[in-house]
Every structure is written in C-alpha cells, then in structure tokens.
Design a protein around this motif. Structure first.
Motif, PDB file in Angstrom:
ATOM      1  N   LEU A 282       0.809  -1.220   0.000  1.00 21.85           N
ATOM      2  CA  LEU A 282       0.000   0.000   0.000  1.00 21.85           C
ATOM      3  C   LEU A 282       0.845   1.275   0.000  1.00 21.85           C
ATOM      4  O   LEU A 282       0.593   2.202  -0.768  1.00 21.85           O
ATOM      5  N   ARG A 283       1.831   1.309   0.865  1.00 20.39           N
ATOM      6  CA  ARG A 283       2.636   2.523   1.029  1.00 20.39           C
ATOM      7  C   ARG A 283       3.286   2.923  -0.304  1.00 20.39           C
ATOM      8  O   ARG A 283       3.387   4.097  -0.641  1.00 20.39           O
ATOM      9  N   LYS A 284       3.684   1.908  -1.074  1.00 23.91           N
ATOM     10  CA  LYS A 284       4.388   2.164  -2.336  1.00 23.91           C
ATOM     11  C   LYS A 284       3.435   2.474  -3.489  1.00 23.91           C
ATOM     12  O   LYS A 284       3.733   3.314  -4.337  1.00 23.91           O
ATOM     13  N   ASP A 285       2.288   1.790  -3.538  1.00 22.83           N
ATOM     14  CA  ASP A 285       1.445   1.817  -4.742  1.00 22.83           C
ATOM     15  C   ASP A 285       0.185   2.675  -4.651  1.00 22.83           C
ATOM     16  O   ASP A 285      -0.440   2.967  -5.674  1.00 22.83           O
ATOM     17  N   LEU A 286      -0.232   3.062  -3.450  1.00 23.13           N
ATOM     18  CA  LEU A 286      -1.532   3.706  -3.259  1.00 23.13           C
ATOM     19  C   LEU A 286      -1.750   4.927  -4.153  1.00 23.13           C
ATOM     20  O   LEU A 286      -2.707   4.991  -4.930  1.00 23.13           O
ATOM     21  N   LEU A 287      -0.875   5.895  -4.055  1.00 23.27           N
ATOM     22  CA  LEU A 287      -1.115   7.176  -4.719  1.00 23.27           C
ATOM     23  C   LEU A 287      -1.036   7.062  -6.236  1.00 23.27           C
ATOM     24  O   LEU A 287      -1.867   7.627  -6.954  1.00 23.27           O
ATOM     25  N   ASP A 288      -0.065   6.310  -6.744  1.00 22.19           N
ATOM     26  CA  ASP A 288       0.037   6.116  -8.192  1.00 22.19           C
ATOM     27  C   ASP A 288      -1.180   5.379  -8.736  1.00 22.19           C
ATOM     28  O   ASP A 288      -1.643   5.655  -9.846  1.00 22.19           O
ATOM     29  N   THR A 289      -1.702   4.423  -7.942  1.00 25.25           N
ATOM     30  CA  THR A 289      -2.878   3.671  -8.380  1.00 25.25           C
ATOM     31  C   THR A 289      -4.101   4.577  -8.461  1.00 25.25           C
ATOM     32  O   THR A 289      -4.865   4.528  -9.431  1.00 25.25           O
ATOM     33  N   VAL A 290      -4.304   5.414  -7.454  1.00 28.14           N
ATOM     34  CA  VAL A 290      -5.434   6.345  -7.469  1.00 28.14           C
ATOM     35  C   VAL A 290      -5.349   7.257  -8.692  1.00 28.14           C
ATOM     36  O   VAL A 290      -6.339   7.450  -9.424  1.00 28.14           O
ATOM     37  N   ARG A 291      -4.164   7.812  -8.946  1.00 31.40           N
ATOM     38  CA  ARG A 291      -4.005   8.725 -10.089  1.00 31.40           C
ATOM     39  C   ARG A 291      -4.211   7.982 -11.413  1.00 31.40           C
ATOM     40  O   ARG A 291      -4.868   8.491 -12.326  1.00 31.40           O
ATOM     41  N   GLY A 292      -3.641   6.782 -11.507  1.00 28.71           N
ATOM     42  CA  GLY A 292      -3.753   6.013 -12.749  1.00 28.71           C
ATOM     43  C   GLY A 292      -5.190   5.623 -13.056  1.00 28.71           C
ATOM     44  O   GLY A 292      -5.662   5.776 -14.188  1.00 28.71           O
ATOM     45  N   VAL A 293      -5.895   5.135 -12.044  1.00 27.90           N
ATOM     46  CA  VAL A 293      -7.289   4.720 -12.225  1.00 27.90           C
ATOM     47  C   VAL A 293      -8.157   5.927 -12.586  1.00 27.90           C
ATOM     48  O   VAL A 293      -9.053   5.843 -13.434  1.00 27.90           O
ATOM     49  N   HIS A 294      -7.874   7.064 -11.973  1.00 25.56           N
ATOM     50  CA  HIS A 294      -8.628   8.283 -12.294  1.00 25.56           C
ATOM     51  C   HIS A 294      -8.451   8.679 -13.755  1.00 25.56           C
ATOM     52  O   HIS A 294      -9.366   9.237 -14.379  1.00 25.56           O
ATOM     53  N   LEU A 295      -7.291   8.362 -14.318  1.00 30.10           N
ATOM     54  CA  LEU A 295      -7.015   8.678 -15.729  1.00 30.10           C
ATOM     55  C   LEU A 295      -7.598   7.624 -16.682  1.00 30.10           C
ATOM     56  O   LEU A 295      -7.454   7.730 -17.892  1.00 30.10           O
ATOM     57  N   GLY A 296      -8.225   6.593 -16.093  1.00 32.64           N
ATOM     58  CA  GLY A 296      -8.837   5.566 -16.933  1.00 32.64           C
ATOM     59  C   GLY A 296      -7.994   4.322 -17.119  1.00 32.64           C
ATOM     60  O   GLY A 296      -8.352   3.429 -17.900  1.00 32.64           O
ATOM     61  N   GLN A 297      -6.860   4.249 -16.409  1.00 32.10           N
ATOM     62  CA  GLN A 297      -6.006   3.056 -16.510  1.00 32.10           C
ATOM     63  C   GLN A 297      -6.562   1.932 -15.639  1.00 32.10           C
ATOM     64  O   GLN A 297      -7.328   2.174 -14.710  1.00 32.10           O
ATOM     65  N   ARG A 298      -6.162   0.699 -15.951  1.00 30.71           N
ATOM     66  CA  ARG A 298      -6.477  -0.433 -15.082  1.00 30.71           C
ATOM     67  C   ARG A 298      -5.173  -0.862 -14.424  1.00 30.71           C
ATOM     68  O   ARG A 298      -4.187  -1.114 -15.110  1.00 30.71           O
TER      69      ARG A 298
END
Length: 210
Positions: free
Chosen positions: A113-129
């Motif tokens: 979580l500590r490593k991936d949380l923020l990038d995942t939120v931003r990526g998903v918001h941009l339409g990425q899976r």
C-alpha cells in the motif's frame, strides 16, 4: 488543506478503522486528491457511492454485511462508469476473478500500500487499469479453467466437510452416481488428482472456505 474542488475525490471503504485512517491520511496529504467519505462495510459503501459519486473508490474485498466484490457489482450495476480499486491481502484468485468480471478498475495489495496507493489512485482516475504483477500472473494461470457450477460448489463444500458420496447424495437429494459425475467435473476444472487435492486447491484459491 491544499485540495481544490477539481482534485480527485476518493471514497475509502474498509472495516478496520486504523487502515481507513491511514489511507485517509495518505490521500489527504496530496494536493491533487481528497477523501470525500468513508464506509466500514459493503452496504454502507453502496449507499455512500450513490450519495457522493467519488472519482475513485478504494474498497476492501473482505468485509462484513456485504463483501467488497458484491458491493462492487451493486455499484457498477447502477453506475457503470464507477472506478473502484479493490484492496486485498490476496488469498487466492477466485474473489479476484469475480472482481475483474465485476469491472474493478484495479487492485491494491495491503502489503504494498505505502508504495502503490497514490500512483494507483491517479492512474485509475485517468482511466487506466492497475493490476499488480502477482495478481495478474495468478489470474493468467487459471484463466482457461471453467468456473464451478452452483451444484459442483455444493458437492465440493460437502466433500470439504468430510462427507462421503452417499452422504452428499442424501443431503442434496440426488443419486450417488450424479455426485460422482459432479466430483469428476470438479477434479477436471481444478486440475486435481482426487477429492482431497480438490478441496486443498479450492481452499488455497479462495473458491471455498471452511
């Protein structure tokens, strides 16, 4: 607060208050995202999503009242553009596959979580899976195997409880030969050598629980 009205709105769903607090703190520390709500079970998550319409929802798979996958299906049934990231400790591919089929936008492993949380939120918001490599590999390994039918699941659950074919037949009001046929299908679908092996595989993959 440095958040703006145009920042990424996030709904956090988990039945553990400390984890919700940790997620909220990490998200709120960013200038481009904000927490707009929290929920502690799947039923609350469905209601909160309907009310808040967040850009991204982070939701635990295992929760009381309504699990995360069932909540995902309910949310996506009414709002097919919902972007939901499933949070998991990863204990098998069965629930993960149900979440993929339900339209999950991504997955977060609690261990990273500590490593991936923020990038995942931003990526998903941009339409990425966003699917972690560990989960993608496990899904690929079992993708060609057909799902167990509801009757096969019943037979397997009874087998996991130690019941003989005859006992299973009595419990399900079917013939012993039909039980054997269902068990044969279960072995083939799970690539198992025998019923004990089938139960072991099903437990490991999260298909059944005891």
């Amino acid at each position: 607060m440095r958040n703006t009205p145009h920042s990424i709105s996030v709904l956090v769903v988990d039945d553990h208050p400390l984890l919700r607090a940790g997620l909220g703190e990490a998200i709120s520390s960013q200038s481009d995202m904000r927490v707009v709500g929290e929920a502690c079970n799947g039923r609350e998550a469905v209601d909160a999503y309907t009310q808040l319409r967040p850009d991204v929802t982070i939701m635990d798979i295992a929760m009381p009242e309504l699990d995360g996958v069932a909540a995902l299906h309910e949310i996506r049934r009414e709002h097919n553009n919902a972007r939901v990231v499933m949070l998991t400790t990863y204990k098998g591919d069965a629930q993960i596959l149900r979440a993929v089929q339900g339209g999950a936008a991504g997955f977060l492993l609690k261990s990273t979580l500590r490593k991936d949380l923020l990038d995942t939120v931003r990526g998903v918001h941009l339409g990425q899976r966003r699917i972690p490599p560990e989960i993608a590999m496990e899904l690929a390994q079992h993708m060609g195997q057909g799902p167990l039918s509801s009757r096969e699941m019943e037979v397997l659950n009874h087998a996991a409880s130690g019941h003989s074919n005859r006992r299973i037949a009595e419990r399900l009001s079917i013939s012993e030969e039909t039980v054997k046929a269902h068990m044969k299908n279960v072995l083939a679908k799970l690539a198992a050598n025998d019923r004990t092996h089938a139960v072991t595989i099903a437990l490991k993959r999260g298909i059944i629980t005891i």
